[in-house]
Design a protein around this motif. Sequence first.
Motif, short mmCIF file in Angstrom:
data_model
loop_
_atom_site.label_atom_id
_atom_site.label_comp_id
_atom_site.label_asym_id
_atom_site.label_seq_id
_atom_site.Cartn_x
_atom_site.Cartn_y
_atom_site.Cartn_z
N PHE A 186 10.09 -42.26 21.68
CA PHE A 186 8.72 -42.18 22.21
C PHE A 186 8.72 -41.62 23.63
O PHE A 186 7.89 -40.76 23.96
N GLU A 187 9.61 -42.11 24.48
CA GLU A 187 9.66 -41.63 25.87
C GLU A 187 9.89 -40.13 25.93
O GLU A 187 9.27 -39.42 26.72
N ARG A 188 10.81 -39.64 25.09
CA ARG A 188 11.09 -38.20 25.08
C ARG A 188 9.86 -37.41 24.62
O ARG A 188 9.48 -36.42 25.25
N GLN A 189 9.25 -37.86 23.53
CA GLN A 189 8.09 -37.15 23.00
C GLN A 189 6.92 -37.18 23.98
O GLN A 189 6.21 -36.19 24.15
N ARG A 190 6.72 -38.31 24.62
CA ARG A 190 5.59 -38.42 25.54
C ARG A 190 5.82 -37.55 26.77
O ARG A 190 4.88 -36.94 27.29
N ALA A 191 7.06 -37.50 27.24
CA ALA A 191 7.37 -36.64 28.40
C ALA A 191 7.06 -35.18 28.06
O ALA A 191 6.50 -34.44 28.88
N GLU A 192 7.44 -34.76 26.85
CA GLU A 192 7.15 -33.39 26.43
C GLU A 192 5.65 -33.16 26.34
O GLU A 192 5.14 -32.12 26.75
N ARG A 193 4.94 -34.15 25.82
CA ARG A 193 3.48 -34.03 25.68
C ARG A 193 2.81 -33.93 27.04
O ARG A 193 1.88 -33.14 27.24
N LEU A 194 3.24 -34.76 28.01
CA LEU A 194 2.67 -34.71 29.34
C LEU A 194 2.96 -33.39 30.03
O LEU A 194 2.11 -32.85 30.76
N ALA A 195 4.17 -32.84 29.79
CA ALA A 195 4.50 -31.54 30.37
C ALA A 195 3.58 -30.45 29.80
O ALA A 195 3.10 -29.59 30.54
N GLN A 196 3.35 -30.50 28.49
CA GLN A 196 2.44 -29.53 27.87
C GLN A 196 1.02 -29.69 28.41
O GLN A 196 0.31 -28.71 28.64
N LEU A 197 0.62 -30.94 28.63
CA LEU A 197 -0.71 -31.22 29.17
C LEU A 197 -0.86 -30.65 30.57
O LEU A 197 -1.90 -30.08 30.93
N GLU A 198 0.19 -30.77 31.37
CA GLU A 198 0.14 -30.25 32.73
C GLU A 198 0.05 -28.73 32.73
O GLU A 198 -0.68 -28.14 33.54
N VAL A 199 0.79 -28.09 31.83
CA VAL A 199 0.71 -26.63 31.71
C VAL A 199 -0.71 -26.21 31.33
O VAL A 199 -1.28 -25.26 31.90
N ALA A 200 -1.30 -26.94 30.37
CA ALA A 200 -2.66 -26.63 29.94
C ALA A 200 -3.66 -26.85 31.07
O ALA A 200 -4.61 -26.08 31.25
#
Length: 624
Positions: A231-245
């Motif tokens: 979960f931590e890995r997936q959420r970190a990736e999701r937050l990174a994508q959110l920041e790019v967006a």
Amino acid sequence: MLTINSITVRLGGRVILDQASAALPPRSSVGLIGRNGAGKSTLMKTIIGQMDPDGGSVDMPRDTRMGYIAQEAPSGTATPFETVLAADKERAALLEESETCTDPDRLGDIHDRLIAIDAYSAPARAGRILVGLGFDEEMQNRPLDSYSGGWKMRVALGALLFSAPDLLLLDEPSNHLDLEATLWLENFLKDYRGTILIISHERDLLNNVVDHILHLEGGKITLYPGGYDAFERQRAERLAQLEVAREKQATERAKLQDYVARNSARASTAKQAQSRAKALAKMQPIAAAIEDPTLSFTFPDPEALRPPLITLDMAAVGYDEKPILQRLNLRIDPDDRLALLGKNGNGKTTLARLLAAQLPPMEGEMNASGKMNVGYFTQYQVEELDVDDTPLQHMTREMKGATPGAVRAQLGRFGFSGERATQKVGTMSGGEKARLALALITRNAPHLLILDEPTNHLDVDSREALVQALNTYTGAVVIVSHDRHMIELAADRLVLVDSGQAKEFAGSLDDYTDFVLGKGSFSASGDSPKKTDKKADRRANAQARERYKALQADLKKHEKKLADLSAQRSDIDRALFDPASAGPKEKGKTTTELMIRRAELETAIEESEALWMEATEALDTTES
């Protein structure tokens, strides 16, 4: 198995769950996580029907048997064994009917059903569950009213597990358990055949038991496959994508705003400008990830003292002239990290109170450094906080004679800065109260920290912050905890409190886990296997975290500089294309001057990009 359809719940005018939706796979084991106060218990109460949602629904098969521990612990003259057996209501009803039934056909049906539900092995199963939760045979047959609230809640948990519902709902089940019972529960849940939804902040349990994580944040729930680390890995990736967006959207907004500002007054382009203004108004901003100041706190470092801090020489300690522990031989030095292991009731808290000088030795000797300050944390300190006072009032009382700045600084170490320092304790979550208690006991920079179950009210992120704070703290630490992750990362020595004594445990925490579960051949008195240097590891980890923070700051600095230079280049490009739109810095400059400045910016951008790449690679290396 369980579908949550757009659930909305409001409490006191505040939206707790906001059209939350998720579908749990059949026979899955799901960990429900989220920050303290996010609404995890509210969601669970809605699922079991204790709370009606303002909107939405919870769907599951009609014949689903749900199991959930009630808020009130069982009581009365019944024994734990009788209480657990009675939890299987079908078995109890069939047995009662069989004693009075005179119809041979019905009696045959009853016995067939009793065989089908394995009713005759039930006493053995009930006994095994109670033993796993810490009840020996004598304890199983004592009346419930002879037990404390914590032990009664263990009986309630045992009854729930024995009833084996199709949907098992557990809300922080390990809060009333010691490490030994927590290990047993984890192994029991691994083999459970129904669907499990469990609220837990135990990282190891979430990694070893669950196959999905249901994350609750901002009133929404998101289902992730895998355990907590996944979960931590997936959420970190999701937050990174959110920041790019978010950054992409900010750039687009700036372009639209610039177009509207330049073209609204022109008749030929006014219509297009109005269209873009409408698009701008409809654009929903993507929120930036917010860093929670409470997820990082620090203990004040004490002044150096010569070793040892404490020595016990054939000491005994107990209550009412009755010793609980005897023949204690222990030495604690200024940089020691001890974890006290052993079942509840064996004397871990008694030993902690002896080390904190709250109990005198009955026999033998205890020598402690005269200059030593001790910070002793217990759950009682959390419960005894004045709900009508603020953190600032609590700390001001304890730090008599200190300046307001010093009081505020100590509170700030634990995330109580600004308005957080003046909120009423009664409005705070259990985790916030625990942090305040930690702030209060460390106000004098203690040389020895004794922490008795410090994680009970802390969520996963706050527990990680506590571990990091302990690893950077330079004093000695004694921990009593059922949180293996904390013991593994923060303790160098293991002391087993058992059979009226406290002795060094020869192996690692993994060895102790095997020892408790009866796996392997390791024994508490066996030869010590090769150990790693945990003190060196802890120092190295702390240094690595500091390097990581520095590299993160360095990367952000380069990112900001690169963004500034790129923005300047864009301003010049706009001025070259349309001199009327030139900003204050470019207005009045000739095309030649603008081109020269643009060339300088290109060079600066190339240099900045190279530095950004170096910082990114260094950060990636540190992460790996």
